[in-house]
Design an enzyme around this catalytic site. Structure first.
Site, PDB file in Angstrom:
ATOM      1  N   HIS A 113      83.412  10.236  74.540  1.00 34.53           N
ATOM      2  CA  HIS A 113      84.546  10.984  74.620  1.00 34.53           C
ATOM      3  C   HIS A 113      85.034  10.686  74.770  1.00 34.53           C
ATOM      4  O   HIS A 113      85.650   9.453  74.410  1.00 34.53           O
ATOM      5  CB  HIS A 113      83.527  11.962  75.845  1.00 34.53           C
ATOM      6  CG  HIS A 113      83.655  10.979  77.222  1.00 34.53           C
ATOM      7  ND1 HIS A 113      84.661  10.220  77.585  1.00 34.53           N
ATOM      8  CD2 HIS A 113      82.831   9.923  77.965  1.00 34.53           C
ATOM      9  CE1 HIS A 113      84.630   9.433  78.903  1.00 34.53           C
ATOM     10  NE2 HIS A 113      83.484   9.303  78.797  1.00 34.53           N
ATOM     11  N   HIS A 161      87.204   7.299  76.463  1.00 32.11           N
ATOM     12  CA  HIS A 161      87.026   6.445  75.743  1.00 32.11           C
ATOM     13  C   HIS A 161      87.622   6.288  74.440  1.00 32.11           C
ATOM     14  O   HIS A 161      88.487   4.924  74.121  1.00 32.11           O
ATOM     15  CB  HIS A 161      85.507   5.780  75.215  1.00 32.11           C
ATOM     16  CG  HIS A 161      84.372   6.209  76.082  1.00 32.11           C
ATOM     17  ND1 HIS A 161      83.083   7.200  75.642  1.00 32.11           N
ATOM     18  CD2 HIS A 161      84.239   5.089  77.325  1.00 32.11           C
ATOM     19  CE1 HIS A 161      82.586   7.773  77.079  1.00 32.11           C
ATOM     20  NE2 HIS A 161      82.908   6.157  77.539  1.00 32.11           N
ATOM     21  N   CYS A 164      74.660   0.621  92.076  1.00 31.67           N
ATOM     22  CA  CYS A 164      74.920   1.405  90.717  1.00 31.67           C
ATOM     23  C   CYS A 164      73.859   1.072  89.320  1.00 31.67           C
ATOM     24  O   CYS A 164      75.019   0.564  88.734  1.00 31.67           O
ATOM     25  CB  CYS A 164      75.570   2.434  90.702  1.00 31.67           C
ATOM     26  SG  CYS A 164      76.376   3.961  90.264  1.00 31.67           S
ATOM     27  N   CYS A 218      77.170   2.524  87.537  1.00 28.37           N
ATOM     28  CA  CYS A 218      78.333   1.259  86.732  1.00 28.37           C
ATOM     29  C   CYS A 218      77.810   0.043  86.718  1.00 28.37           C
ATOM     30  O   CYS A 218      77.935  -1.057  86.712  1.00 28.37           O
ATOM     31  CB  CYS A 218      79.167   1.166  87.711  1.00 28.37           C
ATOM     32  SG  CYS A 218      80.066   1.974  89.364  1.00 28.37           S
ATOM     33  N   CYS A 256      77.701   6.261  94.387  1.00 28.18           N
ATOM     34  CA  CYS A 256      78.466   6.034  94.389  1.00 28.18           C
ATOM     35  C   CYS A 256      79.881   6.490  93.737  1.00 28.18           C
ATOM     36  O   CYS A 256      80.097   7.889  93.155  1.00 28.18           O
ATOM     37  CB  CYS A 256      78.325   5.346  92.857  1.00 28.18           C
ATOM     38  SG  CYS A 256      79.412   4.910  91.835  1.00 28.18           S
ATOM     39  N   HIS A 260      79.975   7.307  90.074  1.00 28.79           N
ATOM     40  CA  HIS A 260      79.619   8.507  89.429  1.00 28.79           C
ATOM     41  C   HIS A 260      78.523   9.107  90.392  1.00 28.79           C
ATOM     42  O   HIS A 260      78.185  10.389  89.972  1.00 28.79           O
ATOM     43  CB  HIS A 260      78.490   7.735  88.737  1.00 28.79           C
ATOM     44  CG  HIS A 260      78.516   7.036  88.102  1.00 28.79           C
ATOM     45  ND1 HIS A 260      79.159   5.389  88.148  1.00 28.79           N
ATOM     46  CD2 HIS A 260      79.345   7.060  86.443  1.00 28.79           C
ATOM     47  CE1 HIS A 260      79.465   4.759  87.103  1.00 28.79           C
ATOM     48  NE2 HIS A 260      79.571   5.860  85.768  1.00 28.79           N
ATOM     49  N   LYS A 308      85.500  16.802  87.191  1.00 33.60           N
ATOM     50  CA  LYS A 308      84.597  15.281  86.236  1.00 33.60           C
ATOM     51  C   LYS A 308      83.989  15.658  85.160  1.00 33.60           C
ATOM     52  O   LYS A 308      83.612  16.785  85.134  1.00 33.60           O
ATOM     53  CB  LYS A 308      84.414  14.663  87.333  1.00 33.60           C
ATOM     54  CG  LYS A 308      83.866  13.106  87.544  1.00 33.60           C
ATOM     55  CD  LYS A 308      83.359  12.563  88.169  1.00 33.60           C
ATOM     56  CE  LYS A 308      82.398  11.500  88.193  1.00 33.60           C
ATOM     57  NZ  LYS A 308      83.612  10.138  87.851  1.00 33.60           N
ATOM     58  N   LYS A 365      78.528  14.555  81.576  1.00 31.09           N
ATOM     59  CA  LYS A 365      77.036  15.333  80.977  1.00 31.09           C
ATOM     60  C   LYS A 365      76.212  17.100  82.075  1.00 31.09           C
ATOM     61  O   LYS A 365      76.132  17.855  81.205  1.00 31.09           O
ATOM     62  CB  LYS A 365      75.861  14.515  80.418  1.00 31.09           C
ATOM     63  CG  LYS A 365      75.585  14.537  79.950  1.00 31.09           C
ATOM     64  CD  LYS A 365      74.947  13.874  78.840  1.00 31.09           C
ATOM     65  CE  LYS A 365      75.070  13.230  77.476  1.00 31.09           C
ATOM     66  NZ  LYS A 365      74.030  11.813  77.618  1.00 31.09           N
TER      67      LYS A 365
HETATM   68  O1  ME8 Z   1      82.143   0.135  82.315  1.00 35.63           O
HETATM   69  N1  ME8 Z   1      89.076   9.248  82.406  1.00 35.63           N
HETATM   70  O2  ME8 Z   1      82.190   0.608  80.569  1.00 35.63           O
HETATM   71  P1  ME8 Z   1      81.711   2.495  80.058  1.00 35.63           P
HETATM   72  C1  ME8 Z   1      90.036   8.097  81.177  1.00 35.63           C
HETATM   73  N2  ME8 Z   1      80.705  -1.494  79.747  1.00 35.63           N
HETATM   74  N3  ME8 Z   1      89.056   6.771  80.402  1.00 35.63           N
HETATM   75  C2  ME8 Z   1      87.850   6.686  81.135  1.00 35.63           C
HETATM   76  C3  ME8 Z   1      86.991   8.419  81.429  1.00 35.63           C
HETATM   77  C4  ME8 Z   1      87.699   8.933  82.224  1.00 35.63           C
HETATM   78  N4  ME8 Z   1      87.454  10.006  82.333  1.00 35.63           N
HETATM   79  N5  ME8 Z   1      86.335   8.006  81.307  1.00 35.63           N
HETATM   80  C5  ME8 Z   1      85.720   6.500  80.850  1.00 35.63           C
HETATM   81  C6  ME8 Z   1      81.727  -0.043  81.313  1.00 35.63           C
HETATM   82  N6  ME8 Z   1      87.651   6.374  80.585  1.00 35.63           N
HETATM   83  C7  ME8 Z   1      81.648  -1.556  80.700  1.00 35.63           C
HETATM   84  C8  ME8 Z   1      83.171  -1.479  80.311  1.00 35.63           C
HETATM   85  S1  ME8 Z   1      84.468  -4.367  80.181  1.00 35.63           S
HETATM   86  C9  ME8 Z   1      83.942  -6.318  79.634  1.00 35.63           C
HETATM   87  C10 ME8 Z   1      82.910  -3.685  80.063  1.00 35.63           C
HETATM   88  C11 ME8 Z   1      87.498   4.415  79.770  1.00 35.63           C
HETATM   89  O3  ME8 Z   1      81.371   2.859  79.468  1.00 35.63           O
HETATM   90  C12 ME8 Z   1      87.811   3.674  81.095  1.00 35.63           C
HETATM   91  O4  ME8 Z   1      88.784   2.819  79.843  1.00 35.63           O
HETATM   92  O5  ME8 Z   1      81.456   3.133  81.703  1.00 35.63           O
HETATM   93  C13 ME8 Z   1      86.704   3.379  81.509  1.00 35.63           C
HETATM   94  O6  ME8 Z   1      87.401   1.711  81.923  1.00 35.63           O
HETATM   95  C14 ME8 Z   1      86.431   2.603  80.420  1.00 35.63           C
HETATM   96  O7  ME8 Z   1      86.131   3.853  80.014  1.00 35.63           O
HETATM   97  C15 ME8 Z   1      84.526   2.707  81.400  1.00 35.63           C
HETATM   98  O8  ME8 Z   1      83.681   2.948  79.922  1.00 35.63           O
END
Ligand code: ME8
Length: 492
Positions: A19, A22, A127, A130, A144, A147, A294, A297
Site C-alpha cells: 500500500h 510501503h 503480537c 508485528c 498492540c 495493530h 489508520k 483492511k
Molecule cells: O515491519 N504510513 O514490515 P511491514 C507510513 N517486515 N509508512 C507505513 C505505513 C503507514 N501507514 N504502514 C506501513 C515490517 N508503513 C518488517 C520489516 S525490516 C528488516 C523488516 C511502512 O510490512 C513503514 O516504512 O509491517 C513501516 O516501517 C513498514 O512499512 C513496515 O512494513
C-alpha cells in the site's frame, strides 16, 4: 575514487500487496539514491521482502497455499509496484532465497560462538502482526498499539540474546553521533527506552516452523526479526562477497516509526556482538493516516499505489506522495486532495512555467538564444535555492527540498510577469535576449533539482530542450511541438 553510499528500505512482510505506506518508504529511498548518484557517489540501494515467520505462515494457510508458493506470488506484486513507480533498486532481497539463508546461518554461527546467547523460557505476550514480543506496559487498552489487535499469550523455550550487555555502548554511540538517528524525536525515544531498561530478547522461536532452522540447536527456528535485519548484510552477499566489503556499513537505513526499536537497538547490538561495523544513519519516517484514520483492511481505506499510478502517472504519484508533509512527522493523507495538488503544483506550477518559457523561446527566437549574462536577481535566487536545496537533500529532508524548488518556480513566474517578454518582443527591445536566457537557465536548474523526484518527466524536458536548441520544434506549418508535461485533470 567515488564515495560509496549504501542505503536500504524495510523489507515488508510478504502477506499482501503493497500500500502507499510501503510505497512511501521505498520511494523515499529511491529519490535519495538517485540524488546521491547525481552527486557522483557510488550507490547501492536495496529493497526486499520479509517472507518467513508466523504472520506469513498464517496468511498462507488462510489463502490455502503452501508458504513458499504464497510468498512467491506476493513478492511479484511488490516487484510490479516498484516497477510502476520507477524504483531503481540494485537488489531485491528475498528472505527465502539461498543467498539470504546462507548469510544468516553464518551470522548466527558467529553469534553462537560469542557466549551472548542462552536458553530460557519465554512466557508473555506476542503480537503476530508485528512479530513482536510485548510487555503489559506497552499495550493500549489491552491491544498492540500499532495493530490495535489483542496479542497472543505464549509460553515456549527460546534462546535469548544478551542485549543488556550492549546497551551502554549503544547509548554512547548514539550520543556521540557515531550512530545517527534522525529526527531528534526518534533519537530521544530510543534513548528513553535505553534509560528505562529493556530486557534481553528472544532470537529463536520454538513453535514457528516457517523460517530458518537455528544452527546447532534442534527444534528452534531463528526469530524472524533477527533474520530480517540481517538482510541488510545478505543483500550485499555477506560474509565473503567483495560487494559486502565495499559497501558495508550502511550509510542510511530508511524505516518507519513502528520499527525504530528493532533498528536502533536490537540491530546495533547484534552487530556489536559479532564485531561488525554499525550503520551510520537511521532515518525514521512518520506514519500516515487516511482522512484521519489508520489505514486498515477492515476500514477499507487502503490506498494501492498502482491506482494512483494509473490515474496520475508514475512521476506525479512520486511527487504527490513525498510532497504531502515532512517525512519525519506523522501526517494525514486526503486522497481527494491529490487531484487539486496535481493541478496546482504540477499542471499549473511546473508544467505551465516550462511550457511558457519554451513557447516564448521558440516563437520569438526559433529556439536560438544569444549568449548573454543572466539577470542578477535570478542569479541570486538560484544561489539561495541551491544552498537550501542541497542542505535539505543532504539531510534527507525531501519535503523541504521540494519547497525550495517551488519557491523558485514562483520567483520565475513573477519574473516573467515583471519583464513581459511579449512586450519586449513586440517592441523589438534587445533586452529580450537576456530575459529569455535567464529564464532558460532557471528552467534548467529546476529540471536538475527535480530529476530525482520526477525522473521521466525531467528526461522529457531535457530532450525537448535539446531539440529546441537545434531549432527543431517549429514545424513547417508554423505550429510548435507542445511541451505538455502534466496535462490538467478533472478535480473531484
Ligand atoms: O515491519 N504510513 O514490515 P511491514 C507510513 N517486515 N509508512 C507505513 C505505513 C503507514 N501507514 N504502514 C506501513 C515490517 N508503513 C518488517 C520489516 S525490516 C528488516 C523488516 C511502512 O510490512 C513503514 O516504512 O509491517 C513501516 O516501517 C513498514 O512499512 C513496515 O512494513
Amino acid at each position: 575514487m567515488k564515495n560509496k553510499f549504501y542505503l536500504t528500505t524495510p523489507i515488508y512482510y510478504a502477506i499482501s500487496k503493497p500500500h502507499i505506506g510501503h510505497a512511501f518508504a521505498t520511494l523515499y529511498a529511491d529519490i535519495i539514491a538517485r540524488y546521491q548518484k547525481l552527486q557522483n557517489r557510488k550507490v547501492f540501494f536495496t529493497a526486499g521482502a520479509d517472507e518467513h515467520g508466523s504472520i506469513v505462515e498464517k496468511k498462507a494457510r488462510q489463502a490455502n497455499k503452501n508458504p513458499q508458493e504464497f510468498v512467491d506470488e506476493i513478492a511479484l506484486l511488490y516487484l510490479k509496484a516498484w516497477r510502476a513507480l520507477e524504483i531503481q533498486y540494485d537488489v531485491f532481497i528475498r528472505t527465502t532465497s539461498k543467498q539470504h539463508k546462507k548469510g544468516v546461518l553464518n551470522f548466527i554461527e558467529q553469534l553462537y560462538r560469542t557466549n551472548d546467547i542462552y536458553p530460557g523460557l519465554y512466557e508473555g505476550l506476542y503480537c503476530i502482526n508485528c512479530e513482536n514480543f510485548l510487555t503489559e506496559k506497552e499495550l493500549v487498552n489491552g491491544l498492540c498499539p500499532d495493530h490495535l489487535k489483542p496479542p497472543q499469550k505464549i509460553k515456549e523455550k527460546n534462546y535469548f540474546f544478551r542485549l543488556q550487555k550492549y546497551l551502554p555502548l549503544i547509548k554512547e554511540k548514539i550520543l556521540n553521533q557515531e550512530l545517527k538517528i534522525i529526527p531528534k524525536s526518534r533519537r530521544n525515544e530510543i534513548l528513553n527506552i535505553i534509560e528505562n531498561g529493556i530486557p534481553d530478547f528472544s532470537i529463536s522461536r520454538e513453535k514457528v516452523k516457517w523460517g530458518i532452522p537455528f544452527p546447532y540447536i534442534d527444534g528452534q527456528t531463528i526469530y524472524v526479526w533477527v533474520e530480517a535485519l540481517i538482510n541488510y548484510l545478505t543483500a550485499l552477499g555477506f560474509p565473503n562477497n567483495k560487494r559486502f566489503k565495499e559497501f558495508w556499513p550502511s550509510d542510511l537505513h530508511i524505516i518507519g516509526a513502528d520499527i525504530n526499536k528493532f533498528h536502533s537497538i536490537f540491530w546495533p547490538a547484534l552487530l556489536l556482538s559479532i564485531g561488525t561495523a554499525l550503520p551510520k544513519t537511521i532515518f525514521v519516517h512518520g506514519f500516515f493516516t487516511i482522512n484521519g484514520q489508520k489505514m486498515s483492511k477492515t476500514l477499507g481505506n487502503i490506498i494501492d499505489p498502482m491506482t494512483l499510478v494509473s490515474k496520475f502517472g508514475a512521476d506525479a504519484t512520486r511527487y504527490l506522495l513525498v510532497s504531502q508533509f515532512p517525512a519525519s512527522e506523522h501526517g494525514d493523507i486526503k486522497e481527494s486532495d491529490f487531484s487539486l495538488k496535481y493541478n496546482t503544483d504540477l499542471a499549473n506550477g511546473i508544467g505551465n512555467l516550462l511550457e511558457r518559457i519554451t513557447t516564448m523561446i521558440i516563437d520569438y527566437k526559433n529556439g536560438f538564444l544569444k549568449k548573454t549574462n543572466f539577470d542578477k536577481n535570478i542569479i541570486d535566487s538560484v544561489q539561495k535555492t541551491e544552498k537550501d536545496y542541497f542542505k535539505h537533500m543532504e539531510n534527507y529532508e525531501l519535503f523541504y527540498s521540494l519547497q525550495d524548488v517551488f519557491l523558485f518556480i514562483k520567483t520565475l513566474d513573477q519574473y516573467i510577469e515583471l519583464q513581459k517578454p511579449w512586450v519586449l518582443n513586440k517592441n523589438q527591445d534587445t533586452r529580450i535576449d537576456k530575459v529569455l536566457a535567464t529564464l532558460l537557465w532557471g528552467a534548467e536548474k529546476i529540471i536538475s533539482w527535480l530529476e530525482p523526484f520526477i525522473p521521466s518527466k525531467t528526461l522529457i524536458v531535457k530532450n525537448y530542450l535539446f531539440k529546441m536548441k537545434k531549432g527543431k520544434l517549429k514545424l513547417s506549418d508554423g505550429k510548435r511541438v507542445r511541451l505538455n508535461l502534466f496535462p490538467r485533470i478533472k478535480e473531484e
